[in-house]
Design an enzyme around this catalytic site. Structure first.
Site, mmCIF file in Angstrom:
data_model
loop_
_atom_site.group_PDB
_atom_site.id
_atom_site.type_symbol
_atom_site.label_atom_id
_atom_site.label_comp_id
_atom_site.label_asym_id
_atom_site.label_seq_id
_atom_site.Cartn_x
_atom_site.Cartn_y
_atom_site.Cartn_z
ATOM 1 N N MET A 1 3.171 1.329 1.641
ATOM 2 C CA MET A 1 2.169 0.967 1.363
ATOM 3 C C MET A 1 2.852 2.189 -0.460
ATOM 4 S SD MET A 1 -0.852 -0.611 -0.446
ATOM 5 C CE MET A 1 -1.291 0.124 -1.104
ATOM 6 N N CYS A 2 2.701 1.774 -1.317
ATOM 7 C CA CYS A 2 2.931 3.104 -2.506
ATOM 8 C C CYS A 2 2.275 2.306 -3.874
ATOM 9 C CB CYS A 2 4.464 2.209 -3.443
ATOM 10 S SG CYS A 2 5.632 1.731 -2.364
ATOM 11 N N GLU A 3 1.531 3.382 -3.957
ATOM 12 C CA GLU A 3 1.019 3.340 -5.563
ATOM 13 C C GLU A 3 1.760 3.223 -6.943
ATOM 14 O OE1 GLU A 3 -2.944 5.229 -5.811
ATOM 15 O OE2 GLU A 3 -2.637 5.720 -3.381
ATOM 16 N N ASN A 108 4.788 -3.153 -5.168
ATOM 17 C CA ASN A 108 3.698 -2.645 -4.183
ATOM 18 C C ASN A 108 3.781 -3.178 -3.175
ATOM 19 O OD1 ASN A 108 1.451 -2.501 -2.632
ATOM 20 N ND2 ASN A 108 0.314 -1.146 -3.973
#
Lengths: 253, 253
Positions: A1-3, A108
Site C-alpha cells: 500500500m502507498c498513500e 497505489n
C-alpha cells in the site's frame, strides 16, 4: 500500500498543510517508508521532488514542508514498495510530456499482468507496474489523438482507460496534465472541497491546525483528494470503489 | 548568454564544489539571474531542481549546495533570458524520456529559425528555442531508431544533429542520457579531467578550496565541462568552436 494526495484549486494554493500529514505517514504515523515524491504545477511548468528515503525523516521533505510553493495542481505519493526495488527511478509521481504538456501520475495498488500490455512510444525508466500503467495510458492517448482532444472527449477516454486498468487489479491512481486532475478509485480514496465560508481544520497525523478563513479569499475553491482523510474535524467524501472522478479548478466536473 | 555545467564521472561524485561557482554566477558574480536548474542522475533515476529565481539568492539553490547528492552524470544551467519569458517551464535543463531512459538537455545561445523545424512526437512545454531544439534532436533519434542503437551509432548521429543545429546559430549545449554526456561547442566551452594524482583547486567565484586527494580514490575519473573555467589553479582545456565532444565515465570518448 502507498498513500496518495492530490489537489485541484482555482487559485494557487499552499499544499503544505496536507503534505505535512502525508509526509508523516511515510515512516512515522504510517509504514510508507520506501520513498516519496511530489509534483507541483506552476503554470505549464512542473516541479518534481523525489526521494527514495522515508518522507518522515527526509531532508528534502523538510524543505518542501517549509517552502511556500503555491500551485493549482499537485500530486504527491508516499511509497510502501511491493513491486520494483526502492530506487529513485521507481519513486512516484512519474512524469512525461504529451501534446506539449507535462503529465504526472501516481498509483497505489498492484496490477496483475500489466507489464504484458504493449508499449510503443512511452517506456518505463524504472521497474514498477505503476510506471508501466502510466506509459500505457499515454501510449493509448497518443495513438488515438495526435493533438489535445476537446476536454469532454479526453475525459471520457481517460475514464475508459482507468476502467480497463481497474480490471487488472487495484488501481487507486491520480493523473494530471496540470489542468484536469483525474482520479481512479479501486478500493480507497476520499476527497473534500474547501470553499467559502472557510473554517478551521486539524490534522490527524500531526499537531497542526489551520484557519483557512485567514488564508483564503471568498472565491477560492480547493479540492483535496487522499487515500485516507487528513483532518479529523472536516467531512470527507468517500469515493465509491470502481469510480473515476475528474476535478478542474477546485470543482468536481 | 547563459552558463552551462556538466559532469561525467566513473564513480558517484559530489558536484557541490562546481555548482557553488555556477550558482554564484546566477545573479552575484555573473548576470544570469533569470533562473537556474540542475539535473542529477542516480542510476536510471533523474532528479531535477528548477527555479525561475536567481540561483545566487534561491532557497532551493542553497539546499542543493548543502545536499550531498552524489552522481556520475550532472547537467546544470544558469539562465540569462533572451527568448522565452522567465518561467518554470522555460528553465533548463529540460528532460524527456526516450527508449526508457531520462534524457536531459541544457543550451546556451540563440538558434535562428529553429522553431520552423517540424516536430512530431516530442513537443516543447515552454517557449524557448532551446527546448524546441531538444525536442527536435529526440524526434530525429526516435524516427531513426525504435530502440537504443549501439553507442558508436548513437554517438555519430548525435554529433551529426549537433552539427545541423550549429548551422542555425549559437549552439553551446549539453545532452545526456545518464551514461554519455554529449557536448556541443559553437563559441565557448571548456573542460577539465580530474584523476590521480589529485591536487587542490580553488574556485574563481567563491572563497572555496578543495583538496580532491581527500575526497577521492586513485581510480576516480571526473570530467567537468563548463562555459568558463570554474577554478583558477587548474588547467582547463578550451573546446574548439564547431566541435562536439562525448564523455563517458569520466573519460573523453
Amino acid at each position: 500500500m502507498c498513500e496518495l494526495l492530490g489537489m485541484s484549486a482555482n487559485v494557487p494554493t499552499d499544499i503544505r498543510f496536507s503534505f505535512t500529514a502525508l509526509a508523516k505517514r511515510g515512516g512515522a504515523t504510517g509504514p510508507h517508508a520506501d520513498g516519496w515524491g511530489i509534483s507541483f504545477y506552476e503554470q505549464k511548468g512542473c516541479r518534481n521532488f523525489h526521494d527514495p528515503n522515508p518522507s518522515a525523516t527526509s531532508e528534502l521533505a523538510a524543505l518542501v514542508r517549509n517552502y511556500p510553493i503555491k500551485s493549482k495542481t499537485v500530486i504527491a505519493h508516499v511509497r510502501k514498495a511491493n513491486r520494483g526495488r526502492v530506487a529513485l527511478e521507481n519513486t512516484h509521481p512519474f512524469t512525461r510530456e504529451l501534446w506539449g504538456r507535462a503529465w504526472t501520475f501516481a498509483h497505489n495498488g498492484q496490477l496483475k499482468g500489466v507489464k504484458a500490455l504493449p508499449l510503443s512510444f512511452f517506456r518505463p525508466i524504472g521497474t514498477t507496474d505503476s510506471e508501466h500503467a502510466f506509459c500505457w495510458i499515454l501510449d493509448q492517448l497518443v495513438r488515438k489523438y495526435m493533438d489535445y482532444p476537446p476536454a469532454r472527449v479526453l475525459d471520457k477516454e481517460v475514464k475508459r482507460l482507468f476502467g480497463e486498468l481497474r480490471k487488472m487489479g487495484v488501481f487507486n491512481a491520480l493523473l494530471t496534465d496540470g489542468r484536469s486532475l483525474y482520479a481512479s478509485c479501486s478500493k480507497k480514496l476520499t476527497y473534500i472541497q474547501r470553499r467559502a465560508p472557510f473554517g478551521r481544520a486539524t490534522l490527524i497525523d500531526a499537531e497542526m491546525q489551520v484557519d483557512f478563513a485567514q488564508e483564503t479569499t471568498p472565491d477560492d475553491k480547493v479540492i483535496i483528494i487522499a487515500t485516507q482523510p487528513l483532518t479529523h474535524d472536516e467531512v470527507w467524501t468517500v469515493v465509491a470503489p470502481g469510480a473515476s472522478l475528474i476535478f478542474r479548478a477546485g470543482e468536481v466536473v
